[in-house]
Design a protein around this motif. Structure first.
Motif, PDB file in Angstrom:
ATOM      1  N   ALA A  89      -8.336  12.013  10.004  1.00 32.65           N
ATOM      2  CA  ALA A  89      -8.422  12.998   8.933  1.00 32.65           C
ATOM      3  C   ALA A  89      -7.149  13.837   8.834  1.00 32.65           C
ATOM      4  CB  ALA A  89      -9.639  13.907   9.167  1.00 32.65           C
ATOM      5  N   LEU A  90      -6.570  14.205   9.989  1.00 35.18           N
ATOM      6  CA  LEU A  90      -5.322  14.977   9.975  1.00 35.18           C
ATOM      7  C   LEU A  90      -4.177  14.169   9.384  1.00 35.18           C
ATOM      8  CD1 LEU A  90      -5.446  16.811  13.436  1.00 35.18           C
ATOM      9  CD2 LEU A  90      -5.500  17.871  11.175  1.00 35.18           C
ATOM     10  N   LEU A  91      -4.111  12.897   9.746  1.00 40.21           N
ATOM     11  CA  LEU A  91      -3.067  12.041   9.185  1.00 40.21           C
ATOM     12  C   LEU A  91      -3.237  11.896   7.673  1.00 40.21           C
ATOM     13  CD1 LEU A  91      -2.664   9.185  11.810  1.00 40.21           C
ATOM     14  CD2 LEU A  91      -0.856  10.697  10.977  1.00 40.21           C
ATOM     15  N   ALA A  92      -4.482  11.770   7.222  1.00 44.32           N
ATOM     16  CA  ALA A  92      -4.741  11.658   5.784  1.00 44.32           C
ATOM     17  C   ALA A  92      -4.253  12.898   5.051  1.00 44.32           C
ATOM     18  CB  ALA A  92      -6.229  11.440   5.536  1.00 44.32           C
ATOM     19  N   ARG A  93      -4.530  14.074   5.616  1.00 41.06           N
ATOM     20  CA  ARG A  93      -4.074  15.316   4.971  1.00 41.06           C
ATOM     21  C   ARG A  93      -2.551  15.406   4.989  1.00 41.06           C
ATOM     22  NH1 ARG A  93      -8.776  17.775   7.356  1.00 41.06           N
ATOM     23  NH2 ARG A  93      -7.586  18.621   9.101  1.00 41.06           N
ATOM     24  N   PHE A  94      -1.952  14.995   6.098  1.00 49.06           N
ATOM     25  CA  PHE A  94      -0.493  15.019   6.188  1.00 49.06           C
ATOM     26  C   PHE A  94       0.141  14.108   5.140  1.00 49.06           C
ATOM     27  CE2 PHE A  94       3.405  13.108   7.988  1.00 49.06           C
ATOM     28  CZ  PHE A  94       4.189  14.252   8.071  1.00 49.06           C
TER      29      PHE A  94
ATOM     30  N   GLY B 256     -12.325  12.959  18.519  1.00 48.47           N
ATOM     31  CA  GLY B 256     -10.861  13.008  18.493  1.00 48.47           C
ATOM     32  C   GLY B 256     -10.278  11.945  17.581  1.00 48.47           C
ATOM     33  N   ALA B 257     -10.871  10.746  17.604  1.00 45.34           N
ATOM     34  CA  ALA B 257     -10.370   9.666  16.748  1.00 45.34           C
ATOM     35  C   ALA B 257     -10.578  10.003  15.276  1.00 45.34           C
ATOM     36  CB  ALA B 257     -11.092   8.365  17.100  1.00 45.34           C
TER      37      ALA B 257
ATOM     38  N   ARG C  22      -8.817   8.555   5.213  1.00 46.82           N
ATOM     39  CA  ARG C  22      -9.895   9.519   4.986  1.00 46.82           C
ATOM     40  C   ARG C  22     -11.253   8.813   4.965  1.00 46.82           C
ATOM     41  NH1 ARG C  22      -8.077  11.198   0.776  1.00 46.82           N
ATOM     42  NH2 ARG C  22      -6.753  12.818   1.620  1.00 46.82           N
ATOM     43  N   ALA C  23     -11.283   7.656   4.334  1.00 42.54           N
ATOM     44  CA  ALA C  23     -12.529   6.887   4.286  1.00 42.54           C
ATOM     45  C   ALA C  23     -12.901   6.361   5.665  1.00 42.54           C
ATOM     46  CB  ALA C  23     -12.394   5.737   3.290  1.00 42.54           C
ATOM     47  N   LYS C  24     -11.904   5.845   6.401  1.00 39.94           N
ATOM     48  CA  LYS C  24     -12.171   5.289   7.726  1.00 39.94           C
ATOM     49  C   LYS C  24     -12.626   6.361   8.711  1.00 39.94           C
ATOM     50  CE  LYS C  24     -11.003   0.942   7.040  1.00 39.94           C
ATOM     51  NZ  LYS C  24     -11.955  -0.175   7.235  1.00 39.94           N
ATOM     52  N   ALA C  25     -12.132   7.610   8.520  1.00 37.67           N
ATOM     53  CA  ALA C  25     -12.522   8.692   9.433  1.00 37.67           C
ATOM     54  C   ALA C  25     -14.027   8.909   9.419  1.00 37.67           C
ATOM     55  CB  ALA C  25     -11.796   9.979   9.052  1.00 37.67           C
TER      56      ALA C  25
ATOM     57  N   MET D 225       0.842  -1.194   0.000  1.00 40.17           N
ATOM     58  CA  MET D 225       0.000   0.000   0.000  1.00 40.17           C
ATOM     59  C   MET D 225       0.882   1.251   0.000  1.00 40.17           C
ATOM     60  SD  MET D 225      -3.117   1.031   2.581  1.00 40.17           S
ATOM     61  CE  MET D 225      -2.195   0.598   4.024  1.00 40.17           C
ATOM     62  N   SER D 226       0.671   2.131  -0.996  1.00 43.20           N
ATOM     63  CA  SER D 226       1.447   3.359  -1.078  1.00 43.20           C
ATOM     64  C   SER D 226       0.965   4.354  -0.032  1.00 43.20           C
ATOM     65  CB  SER D 226       1.326   3.979  -2.474  1.00 43.20           C
ATOM     66  OG  SER D 226       0.015   4.494  -2.664  1.00 43.20           O
ATOM     67  N   ILE D 227       1.774   5.378   0.181  1.00 47.48           N
ATOM     68  CA  ILE D 227       1.394   6.372   1.189  1.00 47.48           C
ATOM     69  C   ILE D 227       0.152   7.145   0.749  1.00 47.48           C
ATOM     70  CG2 ILE D 227       2.842   8.263   0.306  1.00 47.48           C
ATOM     71  CD1 ILE D 227       3.545   8.832   3.260  1.00 47.48           C
ATOM     72  N   ARG D 228      -0.041   7.284  -0.572  1.00 46.55           N
ATOM     73  CA  ARG D 228      -1.254   7.950  -1.054  1.00 46.55           C
ATOM     74  C   ARG D 228      -2.476   7.060  -0.835  1.00 46.55           C
ATOM     75  NH1 ARG D 228      -1.941  11.128  -6.854  1.00 46.55           N
ATOM     76  NH2 ARG D 228      -3.461  12.637  -6.070  1.00 46.55           N
ATOM     77  N   ASP D 229      -2.306   5.756  -1.043  1.00 47.14           N
ATOM     78  CA  ASP D 229      -3.396   4.821  -0.757  1.00 47.14           C
ATOM     79  C   ASP D 229      -3.727   4.836   0.736  1.00 47.14           C
ATOM     80  OD1 ASP D 229      -3.518   4.063  -3.408  1.00 47.14           O
ATOM     81  OD2 ASP D 229      -2.166   2.349  -3.142  1.00 47.14           O
ATOM     82  N   LEU D 230      -2.700   4.951   1.563  1.00 44.07           N
ATOM     83  CA  LEU D 230      -2.918   5.024   3.003  1.00 44.07           C
ATOM     84  C   LEU D 230      -3.722   6.270   3.359  1.00 44.07           C
ATOM     85  CD1 LEU D 230      -2.446   4.065   5.896  1.00 44.07           C
ATOM     86  CD2 LEU D 230      -0.204   5.170   5.846  1.00 44.07           C
ATOM     87  N   ALA D 231      -3.407   7.400   2.722  1.00 43.40           N
ATOM     88  CA  ALA D 231      -4.157   8.630   2.971  1.00 43.40           C
ATOM     89  C   ALA D 231      -5.625   8.451   2.595  1.00 43.40           C
ATOM     90  CB  ALA D 231      -3.542   9.787   2.180  1.00 43.40           C
TER      91      ALA D 231
END
Length: 199
Positions: free
Chosen positions: A96-101, A90-91, A11-14, A1-7
């Protein structure tokens, strides 16, 4: 899984988290195996802020993560930690913040020298995380910055499987160790000088 796929996954899981408090195990599962990388980023990033006490508190979490990384056979979140809960808001915000990062950082990374950012790194990444946690804990003026940057880079390197970035992380960590050692030595000399004057 690439870092973009992880983002995209984060985002979907959030938006799909169950209502109510969210177990840490659910958040770890949302990362699809990259929870250690994200936890490095999440715990290290606030240590860059000039807020008293933040480094001292988060360094304990980083030390625990370092111990987990030292365990060659542990890939999953320990059950005791997995049962801890975070508030739903918070979760969701953390994911979402990690996805944007990760969306922001993916252009600077790519899989390369992957051996240096794979499972084989655990034997030295764990001790390095422990050492950086100690440096963050110590009351050294601006002593949090380089160790925190080193751990953030290590987290991104793990997520992106970027061995070159992992080498940069090691270089920053070495610089943090040298700088902190120099500051401690200077502080010790200053204390000895003051004791000599007082005598």
């Amino acid at each position: 899984m690439s870092i973009r796929d992880l983002a995209s996954r984060l985002r979907a899981k959030a938006g799909q988290l169950p209502p109510g408090p969210v177990p840490l195990a659910t958040l770890a599962e949302a990362h699809g195996g990259a929870w250690q990388a994200s936890l490095l980023v999440l715990l290290a990033a606030p240590c860059l802020l000039p807020i008293p006490g933040v480094g001292s508190v988060l360094s304990v979490g980083l030390a625990v993560l370092g111990l987990l990384l030292c365990s060659a056979h542990r890939q999953d979140l320990p059950p005791r930690l997995g049962r801890l809960h975070l508030p739903h808001e918070g979760a969701s915000r953390s994911l979402a913040l990690l996805a944007r990062f990760y969306d922001f950082i993916y252009r600077l990374t790519r899989p390369r020298m992957t051996t240096l950012a794979g499972p084989s790194t655990r034997w030295w990444l764990g001790p390095m995380t422990l050492l950086m946690a100690v440096l963050i804990f110590l009351p050294i003026p601006f002593g949090n910055v380089l160790p925190a940057v080193s751990l953030m880079l290590a987290g991104v390197a793990l997520a992106a499987k970027d061995g070159l970035l992992m080498l940069v992380s090691l270089g920053v960590g070495a610089g943090a160790l040298a700088t902190s050692g120099l500051l401690l030595a200077l502080g010790w000399q200053a204390c000895m000088a003051l004791v000599g004057l007082a005598a």
